[in-house]
Motif scaffolding. Structure first.
Motif, mmCIF file in Angstrom:
data_model
loop_
_atom_site.group_PDB
_atom_site.id
_atom_site.type_symbol
_atom_site.label_atom_id
_atom_site.label_comp_id
_atom_site.label_asym_id
_atom_site.label_seq_id
_atom_site.Cartn_x
_atom_site.Cartn_y
_atom_site.Cartn_z
ATOM 1 N N GLU A 76 -8.687 -0.063 9.542
ATOM 2 C CA GLU A 76 -10.114 0.160 9.288
ATOM 3 C C GLU A 76 -10.701 -0.978 8.468
ATOM 4 O O GLU A 76 -11.831 -1.411 8.729
ATOM 5 C CB GLU A 76 -10.288 1.501 8.568
ATOM 6 C CG GLU A 76 -11.761 1.851 8.342
ATOM 7 C CD GLU A 76 -11.913 3.214 7.721
ATOM 8 O OE1 GLU A 76 -13.066 3.610 7.459
ATOM 9 O OE2 GLU A 76 -10.893 3.892 7.476
ATOM 10 N N GLU A 77 -9.939 -1.478 7.499
ATOM 11 C CA GLU A 77 -10.440 -2.596 6.697
ATOM 12 C C GLU A 77 -10.606 -3.852 7.545
ATOM 13 O O GLU A 77 -11.521 -4.644 7.323
ATOM 14 C CB GLU A 77 -9.465 -2.869 5.543
ATOM 15 C CG GLU A 77 -9.443 -1.752 4.498
ATOM 16 C CD GLU A 77 -8.370 -2.013 3.440
ATOM 17 O OE1 GLU A 77 -7.640 -3.035 3.576
ATOM 18 O OE2 GLU A 77 -8.242 -1.216 2.503
ATOM 19 N N SER A 137 0.830 -1.202 0.000
ATOM 20 C CA SER A 137 0.000 0.000 0.000
ATOM 21 C C SER A 137 0.869 1.258 0.000
ATOM 22 O O SER A 137 0.578 2.232 -0.709
ATOM 23 C CB SER A 137 -0.932 -0.001 1.220
ATOM 24 O OG SER A 137 -1.797 -1.119 1.179
ATOM 25 N N ALA A 163 -0.350 6.244 7.423
ATOM 26 C CA ALA A 163 -1.625 6.314 6.691
ATOM 27 C C ALA A 163 -2.048 4.938 6.188
ATOM 28 O O ALA A 163 -3.243 4.563 6.258
ATOM 29 C CB ALA A 163 -1.490 7.285 5.521
ATOM 30 N N ALA A 164 -1.117 4.160 5.667
ATOM 31 C CA ALA A 164 -1.440 2.818 5.189
ATOM 32 C C ALA A 164 -1.891 1.921 6.335
ATOM 33 O O ALA A 164 -2.806 1.106 6.172
ATOM 34 C CB ALA A 164 -0.223 2.214 4.488
ATOM 35 N N SER A 181 -3.380 2.903 9.084
ATOM 36 C CA SER A 181 -4.727 3.343 9.462
ATOM 37 C C SER A 181 -5.770 2.755 8.524
ATOM 38 O O SER A 181 -6.837 2.290 8.952
ATOM 39 C CB SER A 181 -4.789 4.870 9.444
ATOM 40 O OG SER A 181 -6.084 5.324 9.775
ATOM 41 N N GLN A 182 -5.462 2.740 7.233
ATOM 42 C CA GLN A 182 -6.375 2.194 6.252
ATOM 43 C C GLN A 182 -6.552 0.689 6.444
ATOM 44 O O GLN A 182 -7.664 0.168 6.411
ATOM 45 C CB GLN A 182 -5.864 2.503 4.845
ATOM 46 C CG GLN A 182 -6.783 1.972 3.736
ATOM 47 C CD GLN A 182 -6.207 2.258 2.362
ATOM 48 O OE1 GLN A 182 -5.165 2.910 2.240
ATOM 49 N NE2 GLN A 182 -6.904 1.767 1.323
ATOM 50 N N ARG A 183 -5.447 -0.043 6.694
ATOM 51 C CA ARG A 183 -5.534 -1.478 6.870
ATOM 52 C C ARG A 183 -6.285 -1.833 8.151
ATOM 53 O O ARG A 183 -7.044 -2.810 8.186
ATOM 54 C CB ARG A 183 -4.123 -2.074 6.902
ATOM 55 C CG ARG A 183 -3.398 -2.010 5.590
ATOM 56 C CD ARG A 183 -4.091 -2.820 4.526
ATOM 57 N NE ARG A 183 -4.170 -4.247 4.877
ATOM 58 C CZ ARG A 183 -4.861 -5.138 4.183
ATOM 59 N NH1 ARG A 183 -5.571 -4.761 3.127
ATOM 60 N NH2 ARG A 183 -4.870 -6.403 4.565
#
Length: 533
Positions: free
Chosen positions: A152-153, A96, A145-146, A148-150
């Motif tokens: 949340e997923e 990512s 940031a990556a 945080s995204q992972r």
């Protein structure tokens, strides 16, 4: 005594010896230290610069206002943080990040990033390294940031209702670093300095162990098994060819102090020799050395001058039939001498030569070089010759060849009263001294003492030879004043001894010198007393 000498000297390194090694080899040790530091500095210059930036994120959980629920939420956040740290090390997060910053190598990004959990907290920090400061900052922020995204997923799968109780959000953005994190120049120089100190210590230890030169009075006495009875400084006039202290009259300054030091050293040798054997004082001594060039002839001549200056008749015999020096030192004729007497071609009275200005000193030069010096010096003729000199009551000094070069010196030690060993402080080794002493002991000779020659007058090594300089004991104001109109001292007239036989040589009970033959040059030379008196 012999068994003591034959023992090997085991080198030890006490504090005093260590300090001596530091003073002796500090230049080389300092060079090694500086080289190691320079190598460390050059290494840092050749390494690529790496910049590191750190970004921080926090794990948050939803809790109620109740204290119990808040504590449970905090513990849940800490537990989740441990899981998210492992998530930050995953290939998925690296891919990512690579997509976000436009990199084609997620593996290299993963290797350049280090996630870690702050102690007992829910804070996760990402340390990112890159070849430029800006790249390191961008990589650290992109990684947070990556993550945080992972998270949340994972916490809110696609197609489910958002009931997320836990989230990971950025807390502190990365900053642009102002200094590279690697190489660490200070740490590299410290390591280089430590390595240099260790290497310098090993260097000094090895040099001190392998250096077998005679470095102190204690070493000489332990090696030879006898006392050091004299220390003579390195004197420039001796090295320049003027080998008699009485022939040098320095005017002022350091030359005067050196002259005072060498004459005091000769007097010390004369005094110590008188107390070596009180009950049976030696009347015939052999001055030898282990190897050529250690100054034995110079020591023999100056010792003879000093004893003669005290009022005792002295006879110097050059027994170095291979490389004679006495004729050169006293500027005498060397074509006739000892070998003529031993071969029966002349009597002692025929070849004895007087020294101008010294009424108590007589010289026998070596004469022609024979084909068999050792046999000649060990012959009955040599014994009878020495017996005739003993009967005069004079002090006899025999200048003998080096012990390790030929056997002449060992042969003479068996018919003399004792041996004075000359040791060059600058070049003589313990092994050479041991072998020389062993050569004398094996034939039954007696060593009266050792003379340390060419001792440094100043510097770190001077004190280890028992010499601290004489400046404090001698200043120009201490020189005796001589009136300009004072007449020179007059010596008694010299009797004509043309028909003098060896058995007629003057006894010690008489004040007259042991004049063995007339010398025309003495009639013209002014008779002066030696200033060694």
């Amino acid at each position: 005594m012999a068994s003591t000498v034959d023992e090997q000297i085991t080198p030890t390194l006490d504090l005093r010896e260590f300090l001596r090694a530091v003073r002796a080899y500090w230049v080389g040790a300092l060079g090694i230290l500086l080289i190691c530091i320079a190598i460390a500095a050059l290494w840092t210059l050749t390494q690529p610069r790496v910049w590191t930036s750190v970004a921080t994120g926090v794990v948050q959980t939803t809790g109620g206002g109740d204290a119990g629920l808040a504590l449970a939420a905090e513990n849940l956040a800490k537990s989740k943080a441990k899981t998210y740290v492992e998530l930050a090390k995953s290939q998925a997060v690296a891919e990512s990040v690579a997509e976000a910053i436009g990199s084609s190598s997620p593996g290299s990004l993963l290797a350049a990033t280090t996630p870690y959990l702050a102690d007992d907290s829910s804070l996760i920090q990402i340390s990112a390294s890159a070849s430029t400061p800006e790249a390191a900052r961008v990589l650290a922020d992109a990684w947070i940031a990556a993550m945080s995204q992972r998270v949340e997923e994972l916490e809110v799968p696609e197609g489910t209702i958002r009931t997320q109780a836990t989230s990971f959000v950025p807390l502190a953005a990365a900053t642009t670093p102002t200094a590279p994190s690697s190489p660490n120049i200070f740490s590299a120089l410290v390591v280089g300095g430590v390595v240099g100190l260790v290497a310098a210590g090993i260097f000094m230890l090895v040099r001190n162990t392998l250096d077998r030169r005679v470095r102190s009075v204690e070493t000489v006495e332990k090696t030879a098994g006898v006392a050091v009875i004299g220390t003579l400084i390195r004197y420039e006039p001796f090295d320049a060819g003027r080998r008699l202290a009485t022939a040098v009259s320095p005017l002022s300054g350091p030359a005067r102090r050196s002259h005072f030091a060498i004459t005091e050293g000769i007097r010390e040798l004369r005094t110590n020799l008188a107390y070596v054997s009180i009950d049976d004082p030696p009347s015939v001594v052999v001055v030898v050395s282990a190897s050529p060039g250690e100054g034995k002839s110079t020591v023999a001549a100056n010792l003879a001058d000093a004893v003669a200056a005290s009022g005792r008749p002295v006879i110097v015999v050059d027994c170095d039939l291979r490389k004679p020096m006495i004729a050169t030192i006293y500027e005498k004729e060397g074509a006739v001498g000892l070998t003529d007497v031993l071969a029966g071609r002349a009597t002692p009275a025929d070849v004895a030569q007087r020294v101008p200005g010294n009424l108590d000193l007589t010289v026998f030069t070596s004469g022609p070089t024979p084909p068999n010096p050792s046999e000649l010096l060990g012959s009955n003729a040599m014994r009878e010759f020495l017996d005739s000199l003993r009967r005069t009551g004079a002090f006899v000094v025999l200048d003998a060849p080096p012990l390790l070069a030929v056997t002449d010196g060992a042969v003479l030690s068996t018919i003399a009263d004792g041996v004075i060993m000359t040791v060059d402080a600058a070049s003589s080794t313990q092994d050479q001294l041991q072998r020389a002493v062993g050569a004398v002991h094996r034939v039954g000779g007696k060593i009266l003492g050792v003379v340390l020659n060419r001792v440094p007058e100043r510097g770190a090594d001077a004190q280890y030879y028992g010499y601290y300089g004489q400046k404090a004991y001698y200043t120009p104001t201490q020189r005796p004043k001589v009136e300009d109109d004072a007449p020179p001292p007059q010596a008694p007239p010299i009797a004509n001894t043309t028909n003098l036989r060896p058995e007629d040589l003057p006894r010690r009970t008489r004040r007259n010198p042991p004049t063995i033959a007339p010398s025309d040059e003495m009639n013209d030379a002014p008779a002066e007393r030696s200033h060694l008196a």
